[in-house]
Design a protein around this motif. Structure first.
Motif, mmCIF file in Angstrom:
data_model
loop_
_atom_site.group_PDB
_atom_site.id
_atom_site.type_symbol
_atom_site.label_atom_id
_atom_site.label_comp_id
_atom_site.label_asym_id
_atom_site.label_seq_id
_atom_site.Cartn_x
_atom_site.Cartn_y
_atom_site.Cartn_z
ATOM 1 N N ARG A 1 67.006 64.872 43.147
ATOM 2 C CA ARG A 1 66.127 63.768 42.766
ATOM 3 C C ARG A 1 65.591 64.002 41.364
ATOM 4 O O ARG A 1 65.202 65.119 41.015
ATOM 5 C CB ARG A 1 64.980 63.601 43.763
ATOM 6 N N LEU A 2 65.584 62.937 40.590
ATOM 7 C CA LEU A 2 65.082 62.981 39.215
ATOM 8 C C LEU A 2 63.710 62.325 39.166
ATOM 9 O O LEU A 2 63.528 61.188 39.643
ATOM 10 C CB LEU A 2 66.039 62.252 38.277
ATOM 11 N N TYR A 3 62.735 63.038 38.594
ATOM 12 C CA TYR A 3 61.394 62.514 38.372
ATOM 13 C C TYR A 3 61.168 62.399 36.867
ATOM 14 O O TYR A 3 61.512 63.311 36.114
ATOM 15 C CB TYR A 3 60.337 63.450 38.967
ATOM 16 N N TRP A 4 60.597 61.287 36.444
ATOM 17 C CA TRP A 4 60.248 61.151 35.030
ATOM 18 C C TRP A 4 58.937 60.378 34.912
ATOM 19 O O TRP A 4 58.569 59.603 35.793
ATOM 20 C CB TRP A 4 61.365 60.467 34.251
ATOM 21 N N GLY A 5 58.226 60.628 33.811
ATOM 22 C CA GLY A 5 56.941 59.961 33.636
ATOM 23 C C GLY A 5 56.303 60.335 32.325
ATOM 24 O O GLY A 5 56.858 61.079 31.513
ATOM 25 N N GLY A 6 55.106 59.824 32.107
ATOM 26 C CA GLY A 6 54.393 60.108 30.874
ATOM 27 C C GLY A 6 53.249 59.145 30.681
ATOM 28 O O GLY A 6 52.817 58.447 31.608
ATOM 29 N N ASP A 7 52.745 59.106 29.442
ATOM 30 C CA ASP A 7 51.615 58.249 29.094
ATOM 31 C C ASP A 7 52.120 57.054 28.290
ATOM 32 O O ASP A 7 52.759 57.212 27.255
ATOM 33 C CB ASP A 7 50.597 59.048 28.278
ATOM 34 N N LEU A 8 51.808 55.856 28.769
ATOM 35 C CA LEU A 8 52.294 54.626 28.147
ATOM 36 C C LEU A 8 51.320 54.023 27.142
ATOM 37 O O LEU A 8 51.717 53.157 26.358
ATOM 38 C CB LEU A 8 52.561 53.569 29.231
ATOM 39 N N ARG A 9 50.076 54.448 27.163
ATOM 40 C CA ARG A 9 49.067 53.733 26.389
ATOM 41 C C ARG A 9 49.400 53.618 24.902
ATOM 42 O O ARG A 9 49.257 52.524 24.326
ATOM 43 C CB ARG A 9 47.689 54.391 26.569
ATOM 44 N N PRO A 10 49.861 54.663 24.211
ATOM 45 C CA PRO A 10 50.160 54.485 22.785
ATOM 46 C C PRO A 10 51.310 53.522 22.513
ATOM 47 O O PRO A 10 51.440 53.014 21.407
ATOM 48 C CB PRO A 10 50.522 55.909 22.333
ATOM 49 N N GLN B 1 54.688 57.671 37.047
ATOM 50 C CA GLN B 1 55.810 58.478 37.510
ATOM 51 C C GLN B 1 56.797 57.576 38.239
ATOM 52 O O GLN B 1 56.412 56.762 39.075
ATOM 53 C CB GLN B 1 55.391 59.586 38.471
ATOM 54 N N ALA B 2 58.088 57.735 37.909
ATOM 55 C CA ALA B 2 59.170 57.068 38.617
ATOM 56 C C ALA B 2 60.153 58.135 39.079
ATOM 57 O O ALA B 2 60.168 59.252 38.561
ATOM 58 C CB ALA B 2 59.863 56.050 37.711
ATOM 59 N N SER B 3 60.988 57.789 40.072
ATOM 60 C CA SER B 3 61.960 58.764 40.545
ATOM 61 C C SER B 3 63.155 58.055 41.161
ATOM 62 O O SER B 3 63.083 56.871 41.508
ATOM 63 C CB SER B 3 61.335 59.723 41.568
ATOM 64 N N ALA B 4 64.249 58.789 41.298
ATOM 65 C CA ALA B 4 65.467 58.215 41.851
ATOM 66 C C ALA B 4 66.337 59.311 42.454
ATOM 67 O O ALA B 4 66.350 60.460 41.985
ATOM 68 C CB ALA B 4 66.250 57.471 40.769
#
Length: 336
Positions: free
Chosen positions: A96-105, A147-150
């Protein structure tokens, strides 16, 4: 379970990324975006019992001054690579792949792309990966973290051990000093007849600690771990500001909870940031060896397993600004 933090070269990714990228970008069938939620309770994603283990690879996609660029492809943003190490003779059971971060900027434009990334295995060809479940997203006055994952089992099973590259994970476009950060983790459960008999389990969700909520309990039932077993636990976490510290403890059976420690975490100050030492910045940019807000670490679980038990209880706490917990994975030996 090595930490997969060594520097790797782009190899086949550099040679094939540009050729494969156009196909990856145009082959996707339009699909509705997954729903978003500020809180996703932790639930079991995968479990198995057998000879094998859990490995993980991960990397930040942003430094303090720029997005990383492993593949040299002009149409990708934030590409970074990490090596997935598996014992010889292993077969991937689940990945499983997890990805994410901060979108505000990055504003609304960045927020539109949270549910998809590009993933290239050791053979170097990008494939589009789409989130297959709800996306965790929590906004505050300072951050907009997701966070999203697949499930990427088929891709990782074909690719096997080696270097994996993730590109186009949604984060802010500005420098990290303005609040932008992000990264990814690939978690792979494998079977191997030469490895000990183990219980393997992966749980995930999107839970926030901080403010009035200083603790989070996650209980994993049905493990039936014998006394004096050995084990490890890993986490994926996100935090809106650097310097957020917490503690992690666990217990099996009725023993007093035991604080968990890892090789990179001698003070047990929560998950430590992953160092972005695979991926190049734009010319003239300084290297910054800190993932800023994206974290993954592995802890020694053995002290918490000394009495054994059917359930394994984790407790996550924080004393400062807090963080968001995205995934928890465990491997525990069933034979001494």
């Amino acid at each position: 379970m090595p930490k997969s933090m060594d520097r790797t070269r782009c190899g086949a990714v550099c040679a094939l990324a540009t050729l494969a990228l156009s196909a990856a970008l145009t082959s996707a069938v339009a699909a509705p975006a997954p729903p978003e939620s500020p809180r996703i309770p932790f639930a079991e994603r995968f479990h198995s019992t057998g000879h094998g283990g859990i490995a993980r690879a991960g990397r930040t996609t942003v430094t303090r001054t720029a997005h990383l660029d492993t593949d040299d492809a002009p149409r990708t943003v934030g590409s970074s690579s990490a090596r997935l190490r598996l014992p010889a003779g292993s077969r991937v059971r689940y990945a499983r792949l997890y990805w994410g971060g901060d979108l505000r900027p990055g504003g609304p434009r960045a927020a539109r792309n949270t549910g998809q990334v590009l993933l290239a295995g050791p053979r170097g060809r990008y494939e589009e990966v789409r989130a297959d479940g709800p996306i965790g997203r929590r906004s505050t006055a300072r951050t907009d973290v997701y966070q999203a994952s697949a499930d990427v089992t088929a891709l990782v099973r074909r690719g096997g051990p080696g270097t994996y590259t993730v590109a186009r994970a949604a984060t802010g476009r500005r420098a990290a000093r303005a609040g932008s950060w992000g990264g990814w983790v690939l978690v792979a459960a494998y079977e191997n007849p030469r490895e000990p008999l183990r219980r393997l389990t992966l749980w995930d969700g999107f839970e926030a600690l901080g403010g009035k909520r200083r603790a989070l309990a996650v209980e994993l039932p049905g493990l039936r771990i014998p006394a004096h077993s050995r084990g490890r636990a890993g986490v994926v976490a996100y935090r809106g500001t650097p310097g957020t510290h917490g503690k992690i403890s666990a217990r099996a059976g009725r023993i007093t909870p035991v604080a968990l420690h890892g090789a990179a975490d001698p003070a047990n100050e929560g998950p430590q940031s992953m160092r972005p030492n695979s991926g190049r910045q734009a010319p003239g940019r300084a290297t910054y060896h800190n993932a800023l807000g994206f974290d993954s670490d592995v802890f020694d679980l053995t002290p918490a397993l000394r009495s054994g038990g059917d359930r394994l209880a984790f407790r996550f706490t924080t004393r400062k600004a807090g963080y968001l917990l995205g995934a928890l994975f465990v491997q525990a030996d069933l034979r001494r």
